[in-house]
Design a protein around this motif. Structure first.
Motif, short mmCIF file in Angstrom:
data_model
loop_
_atom_site.label_atom_id
_atom_site.label_comp_id
_atom_site.label_asym_id
_atom_site.label_seq_id
_atom_site.Cartn_x
_atom_site.Cartn_y
_atom_site.Cartn_z
N ALA A 60 -7.40 -3.44 -74.06
CA ALA A 60 -6.21 -2.66 -74.42
C ALA A 60 -5.32 -2.45 -73.19
N LEU A 61 -5.95 -2.19 -72.07
CA LEU A 61 -5.20 -2.00 -70.82
C LEU A 61 -4.40 -3.26 -70.47
N ALA A 62 -5.03 -4.40 -70.61
CA ALA A 62 -4.35 -5.67 -70.34
C ALA A 62 -3.20 -5.91 -71.32
N LEU A 63 -3.44 -5.59 -72.58
CA LEU A 63 -2.42 -5.75 -73.62
C LEU A 63 -1.20 -4.89 -73.32
N LEU A 64 -1.43 -3.64 -72.93
CA LEU A 64 -0.32 -2.75 -72.58
C LEU A 64 0.45 -3.27 -71.37
N GLY A 65 -0.28 -3.86 -70.42
CA GLY A 65 0.36 -4.40 -69.23
C GLY A 65 1.30 -5.56 -69.50
N GLU A 66 1.17 -6.18 -70.68
CA GLU A 66 2.05 -7.30 -71.04
C GLU A 66 3.43 -6.82 -71.50
N HIS A 67 3.58 -5.52 -71.72
CA HIS A 67 4.84 -4.97 -72.23
C HIS A 67 5.40 -3.99 -71.21
N PRO A 68 6.56 -4.28 -70.62
CA PRO A 68 7.11 -3.42 -69.58
C PRO A 68 7.46 -2.04 -70.14
N ALA A 69 7.15 -1.00 -69.39
CA ALA A 69 7.49 0.37 -69.82
C ALA A 69 7.67 1.26 -68.61
N ASP A 70 8.74 2.05 -68.66
CA ASP A 70 8.95 3.09 -67.65
C ASP A 70 8.15 4.34 -68.01
N ALA A 71 7.93 4.54 -69.33
CA ALA A 71 7.17 5.70 -69.80
C ALA A 71 6.59 5.36 -71.17
N TYR A 72 5.59 6.14 -71.56
CA TYR A 72 5.06 6.09 -72.92
C TYR A 72 5.52 7.33 -73.66
N VAL A 73 5.76 7.20 -74.94
CA VAL A 73 6.03 8.35 -75.81
C VAL A 73 4.93 8.37 -76.86
N VAL A 74 4.29 9.53 -77.02
CA VAL A 74 3.16 9.67 -77.94
C VAL A 74 3.50 10.75 -78.97
N ALA A 75 3.29 10.42 -80.24
CA ALA A 75 3.50 11.38 -81.33
C ALA A 75 2.48 11.09 -82.42
N ARG B 180 -6.38 6.63 -67.11
CA ARG B 180 -6.01 5.33 -66.53
C ARG B 180 -4.91 4.63 -67.33
N VAL B 181 -4.82 4.93 -68.62
CA VAL B 181 -3.73 4.39 -69.44
C VAL B 181 -2.46 5.22 -69.22
N LEU B 182 -2.62 6.55 -69.18
CA LEU B 182 -1.46 7.42 -68.95
C LEU B 182 -0.80 7.14 -67.61
N ASP B 183 -1.58 6.64 -66.64
CA ASP B 183 -1.06 6.37 -65.30
C ASP B 183 -0.33 5.03 -65.19
N LEU B 184 -0.37 4.20 -66.22
CA LEU B 184 0.26 2.87 -66.12
C LEU B 184 1.78 2.93 -65.90
N PRO B 185 2.53 3.64 -66.73
CA PRO B 185 3.98 3.64 -66.51
C PRO B 185 4.37 4.60 -65.37
N ALA B 186 5.41 4.24 -64.65
CA ALA B 186 5.83 5.03 -63.48
C ALA B 186 6.18 6.47 -63.82
N LYS B 187 6.75 6.69 -65.00
CA LYS B 187 7.17 8.04 -65.40
C LYS B 187 6.15 8.72 -66.32
N GLY B 188 4.96 8.13 -66.46
CA GLY B 188 3.90 8.78 -67.23
C GLY B 188 4.09 8.70 -68.74
N ALA B 189 3.46 9.65 -69.43
CA ALA B 189 3.47 9.68 -70.89
C ALA B 189 3.98 11.04 -71.36
N ILE B 190 4.86 11.00 -72.34
CA ILE B 190 5.47 12.20 -72.90
C ILE B 190 4.97 12.34 -74.33
#
Length: 193
Positions: free
Chosen positions: A74-89, A98-108
């Motif tokens: 899953a971590l590798a799959l997420l890395g294939e898609h560029p993101a500045d942040a994640y949005v979770v709802a 370790r997933v929340l830390d992937l994008p530079a601006k974190g997860a909202i």
């Protein structure tokens, strides 16, 4: 300025208006949507896509459905898609640090209560059962703890005497969709810290 790139995590119908609003806002580019795998539903166990997957496909967005976001795959799959942040709802899985830390601006996260009240999976039902007169949504930065992290914004919604989860949830989803884009844009530019 180029659009703020997002990966959206969501599963239930609560998340659909939020995804749709972000996808139609030129300030953002939703590069992928992560949702729960298709599951059997109902008495006949018919395999159904989540409401978020159905919405993402209508919007023409790439859909990722890992069984668990905790795996290396899953971590590798997420890395294939560029993101500045994640949005979770209303995603339905605890997302590891370790997933929340992937994008530079974190997860909202868009959470359907006025935190710290009603952390967890059924905040709308809990507010109604407790006899609260109002509830709302919290826009917050995520960390590895459940519904925990710095708050970016709150918005309130009255609870009517005859409200049920079924009647209140769509109003909270719309409220989250109304509030999130401007908060997210201000967070992206550093106006909200």
């Amino acid at each position: 300025m180029s659009p703020f790139r997002l990966i959206f995590f969501g599963t239930s119908s609560f998340a659909v208006p939020i995804l749709e609003r972000l996808a139609k806002d030129a300030r953002f580019a939703v590069t992928a949507v992560v949702t729960q795998p298709d599951r059997p539903v109902g008495r006949h166990a018919e395999v159904m896509a989540s409401p978020v997957k159905q919405a993402a496909l209508k919007l023409g967005l790439p859909v990722l459905q890992p069984e668990s976001v905790k795996t290396d795959e899953a971590l590798a799959l997420l890395g294939e898609h560029p993101a500045d942040a994640y949005v979770v709802a209303s995603y339905g899985q605890i997302i590891p640090q370790r997933v929340l830390d992937l994008p530079a601006k974190g997860a909202i996260n868009v959470h359907a209560s006025l935190l710290p009240a009603y952390r967890g999976a059924s905040p709308i039902a809990a507010a109604i059962a407790n006899g609260d007169k109002e509830t709302g949504v919290t826009i917050m930065l995520m960390d590895a703890k459940m519904d925990h992290g710095p708050t970016l914004a709150f918005a309130t919604e009255p609870i009517n005497p005859d409200d049920t989860t079924r009647t209140l949830e769509p109003r909270l989803a719309k409220l989250g969709a109304d509030v999130l884009p401007d908060v997210l844009a201000k967070y992206a530019t550093g106006e909200i810290k």
